[in-house]
Design a protein around this motif. Structure first.
Motif, mmCIF file in Angstrom:
data_model
loop_
_atom_site.group_PDB
_atom_site.id
_atom_site.type_symbol
_atom_site.label_atom_id
_atom_site.label_comp_id
_atom_site.label_asym_id
_atom_site.label_seq_id
_atom_site.Cartn_x
_atom_site.Cartn_y
_atom_site.Cartn_z
ATOM 1 N N PRO A 260 1.283 17.797 -6.499
ATOM 2 C CA PRO A 260 0.033 18.538 -6.737
ATOM 3 C C PRO A 260 -1.020 18.183 -5.696
ATOM 4 N N LEU A 261 -2.124 18.919 -5.698
ATOM 5 C CA LEU A 261 -3.200 18.665 -4.745
ATOM 6 C C LEU A 261 -3.679 17.217 -4.848
ATOM 7 N N THR A 262 -3.697 16.562 -3.710
ATOM 8 C CA THR A 262 -4.059 15.142 -3.678
ATOM 9 C C THR A 262 -4.660 14.779 -2.332
ATOM 10 N N ILE A 263 -5.391 13.673 -2.339
ATOM 11 C CA ILE A 263 -5.916 13.105 -1.093
ATOM 12 C C ILE A 263 -5.141 11.847 -0.737
ATOM 13 N N ASP A 264 -4.174 11.489 -1.589
ATOM 14 C CA ASP A 264 -3.330 10.311 -1.363
ATOM 15 C C ASP A 264 -2.186 10.705 -0.433
ATOM 16 N N TYR A 265 -2.401 10.503 0.866
ATOM 17 C CA TYR A 265 -1.436 10.981 1.858
ATOM 18 C C TYR A 265 -0.107 10.232 1.809
ATOM 19 N N GLU A 266 -0.153 8.947 1.500
ATOM 20 C CA GLU A 266 1.094 8.184 1.459
ATOM 21 C C GLU A 266 1.996 8.674 0.334
ATOM 22 N N ALA A 267 1.404 8.932 -0.817
ATOM 23 C CA ALA A 267 2.186 9.473 -1.937
ATOM 24 C C ALA A 267 2.717 10.858 -1.590
ATOM 25 N N PHE A 268 1.887 11.653 -0.927
ATOM 26 C CA PHE A 268 2.313 13.000 -0.541
ATOM 27 C C PHE A 268 3.512 12.945 0.399
ATOM 28 N N LYS A 269 3.456 12.045 1.381
ATOM 29 C CA LYS A 269 4.560 11.955 2.339
ATOM 30 C C LYS A 269 5.855 11.509 1.666
ATOM 31 N N LEU A 270 5.737 10.618 0.708
ATOM 32 C CA LEU A 270 6.925 10.190 -0.025
ATOM 33 C C LEU A 270 7.568 11.354 -0.756
ATOM 34 N N MET A 271 6.737 12.199 -1.373
ATOM 35 C CA MET A 271 7.257 13.363 -2.097
ATOM 36 C C MET A 271 7.854 14.386 -1.135
ATOM 37 N N ALA A 272 7.233 14.538 0.035
ATOM 38 C CA ALA A 272 7.766 15.480 1.023
ATOM 39 C C ALA A 272 9.119 15.012 1.540
ATOM 40 N N GLU A 273 9.220 13.737 1.848
ATOM 41 C CA GLU A 273 10.477 13.200 2.380
ATOM 42 C C GLU A 273 11.589 13.203 1.332
ATOM 43 N N ALA A 274 11.190 13.245 0.051
ATOM 44 C CA ALA A 274 12.181 13.260 -1.024
ATOM 45 C C ALA A 274 12.709 14.668 -1.310
ATOM 46 N N SER A 275 12.152 15.679 -0.645
ATOM 47 C CA SER A 275 12.587 17.062 -0.881
ATOM 48 C C SER A 275 14.035 17.262 -0.419
ATOM 49 N N THR A 276 14.806 17.947 -1.238
ATOM 50 C CA THR A 276 16.211 18.218 -0.918
ATOM 51 C C THR A 276 16.520 19.689 -1.172
ATOM 52 N N ILE A 277 17.698 20.106 -0.757
ATOM 53 C CA ILE A 277 18.138 21.473 -1.006
ATOM 54 C C ILE A 277 18.204 21.725 -2.513
ATOM 55 N N SER A 278 17.702 22.878 -2.949
ATOM 56 C CA SER A 278 17.690 23.211 -4.374
ATOM 57 C C SER A 278 19.109 23.310 -4.918
ATOM 58 N N PRO A 279 19.291 23.010 -6.203
ATOM 59 C CA PRO A 279 20.628 23.099 -6.798
ATOM 60 C C PRO A 279 21.131 24.543 -6.823
ATOM 61 N N LEU A 280 22.428 24.679 -7.069
ATOM 62 C CA LEU A 280 23.085 25.980 -6.997
ATOM 63 C C LEU A 280 22.431 27.018 -7.900
ATOM 64 N N GLU A 281 22.045 26.620 -9.120
ATOM 65 C CA GLU A 281 21.469 27.580 -10.068
ATOM 66 C C GLU A 281 20.086 28.079 -9.652
ATOM 67 N N GLU A 282 19.459 27.420 -8.668
ATOM 68 C CA GLU A 282 18.135 27.841 -8.211
ATOM 69 C C GLU A 282 18.192 28.504 -6.837
ATOM 70 N N GLN A 283 19.385 28.761 -6.345
ATOM 71 C CA GLN A 283 19.518 29.300 -4.998
ATOM 72 C C GLN A 283 19.036 30.742 -4.889
ATOM 73 N N GLY A 284 18.822 31.150 -3.624
ATOM 74 C CA GLY A 284 18.184 32.423 -3.308
ATOM 75 C C GLY A 284 16.937 32.104 -2.515
ATOM 76 N N THR A 285 16.195 33.094 -2.088
ATOM 77 C CA THR A 285 14.921 32.861 -1.394
ATOM 78 C C THR A 285 13.940 33.919 -1.850
ATOM 79 N N ASP A 286 12.851 33.480 -2.487
ATOM 80 C CA ASP A 286 11.857 34.412 -3.027
ATOM 81 C C ASP A 286 10.458 33.894 -2.685
ATOM 82 N N PHE A 287 9.875 34.476 -1.633
ATOM 83 C CA PHE A 287 8.534 34.057 -1.216
ATOM 84 C C PHE A 287 7.504 34.297 -2.322
ATOM 85 N N SER A 288 7.645 35.392 -3.061
ATOM 86 C CA SER A 288 6.647 35.752 -4.066
ATOM 87 C C SER A 288 6.537 34.672 -5.150
ATOM 88 N N ARG A 289 7.657 34.035 -5.503
ATOM 89 C CA ARG A 289 7.617 32.960 -6.491
ATOM 90 C C ARG A 289 6.781 31.790 -5.966
#
Length: 336
Positions: free
Chosen positions: A144-173
């Protein structure tokens, strides 16, 4: 008490040399004087003889120099509160985590390069509120919106490919979740940074653009990948490639960068499109965002130490003026 420039105290070394030179000069003058006058005659000199006034004046200069060095060191004590304007923007990163971001036309793959872009941007920001939304066929708030950059970077680096049931690409979502994140925003400057290979399989983004522009939100789009495209690797839980994504006919699916869609999204909202072809292209986009105009997001009450350098400065000036007005009295014989 603390000091803003404690390194100024190194000047005391030079002052010590000055004192040594002055002491040597005083002894030399006294020795020269003894060659012209007897000890008994010297004792009959006035209290303010030439040598003694020299010593007194040198002492005054030395004390004045000590005060000046103290002033240069920047003494500060006591505290006061100051209102400080904090300028920034609210920025939400929309990170594509669909299977196509596994393509390795960028090394090590598109997703890793995209994550590195996000981290590099954050490392160059100071007062902006940031959020991260990951999306594929569905979208969710990774941070969520934060000014804590270190926490933000940890969450960004933890991002992975979405699981199979969430696949597809929908910008509007992704746009819908971003709008919800901005609901309580008080900032006039709101940015979305869409980082994707541009393959929107649902093609519903045009329906939500009027709402985005109506709220003054600007979208920067970043195209990740080479225009020549690349096959999409399939990986196991350990990250090992087990094969390649294929269509119903058994042909290997090749994912290509769809720049036209990203250019349209940016142009509709007053933003800019940037093509990220490799890691070295990150700096150009980072500089683009750094130079974006900021406005006052909030006011902050800051506790500041009160600078008191003027006290030793004034004391040093007064002592130096006293030294200047003292006249060197010539030899005066005492009356018996």
């Amino acid at each position: 008490m603390s000091f803003t420039h404690p390194e100024a105290f190194f000047l005391l070394i030079a002052l010590a040399l000055f004192i040594g030179a002055a002491a040597h000069n005083y002894k030399k003058k006294k020795s020269m004087l003894s060659g012209f006058i007897s000890t008994n005659a010297y004792k009959k000199l006035g209290v303010r003889s030439g040598g003694e006034i020299d010593f007194f004046k040198t002492s005054l200069v030395t004390i004045a120099m000590i005060f000046f060095i103290l002033a240069l060191a920047g003494p500060q004590w006591g505290e006061k509160f100051e209102n400080v304007d904090i300028k920034g923007i609210e920025m939400i990163f929309l990170l594509d985590t669909s299977n196509s971001m596994n393509a390795e036309d960028l090394k090590p793959n598109r997703l890793e390069v995209a994550k590195q872009l996000v981290v590099n941007i954050v490392d160059n920001l100071t007062t902006d509120y940031l959020a991260l939304i990951n999306f594929a066929g569905v979208a969710y708030v990774q941070c969520p919106l934060t000014i804590d950059y270190e926490a933000f970077k940890l969450m960004a680096e933890a991002s992975t490919i979405s699981p199979l049931e969430e696949q597809g690409t929908d910008f509007s979502r992704a746009f819908q979740v971003a709008l919800k994140s901005f609901e309580n925003s008080k900032s006039d400057k709101k940015l979305l940074v869409l980082i994707t290979d541009g393959e929107d399989q649902e093609a519903q983004w045009q329906n939500i653009i009027p709402e985005i522009t109506g709220k003054g939100i600007i979208i920067f789009t970043v195209g990740v990948g080479a225009s020549s495209g690349a096959p999409i690797p399939l990986k196991d839980k350990e990250g090992n490639i087990t094969g390649w994504k294929k269509d119903k006919q058994g042909n290997i699916v090749k994912t290509t960068l769809d720049e036209n869609t990203l250019i349209q999204i940016a142009s509709h909202t007053g933003g800019q499109y940037f093509r990220l072809t490799d890691v070295t292209g990150i700096d150009a986009f980072v500089n683009n965002l750094k130079n974006y105009e900021r406005n006052v997001l909030r006011k902050k009450v800051k506790l500041e130490k009160i600078k008191r350098f003027h006290y030793p400065l004034i004391a040093g000036i007064i002592i130096l003026l006293l030294e200047l007005v003292l006249s060197e009295r010539r030899f005066t014989w005492k009356e018996k």
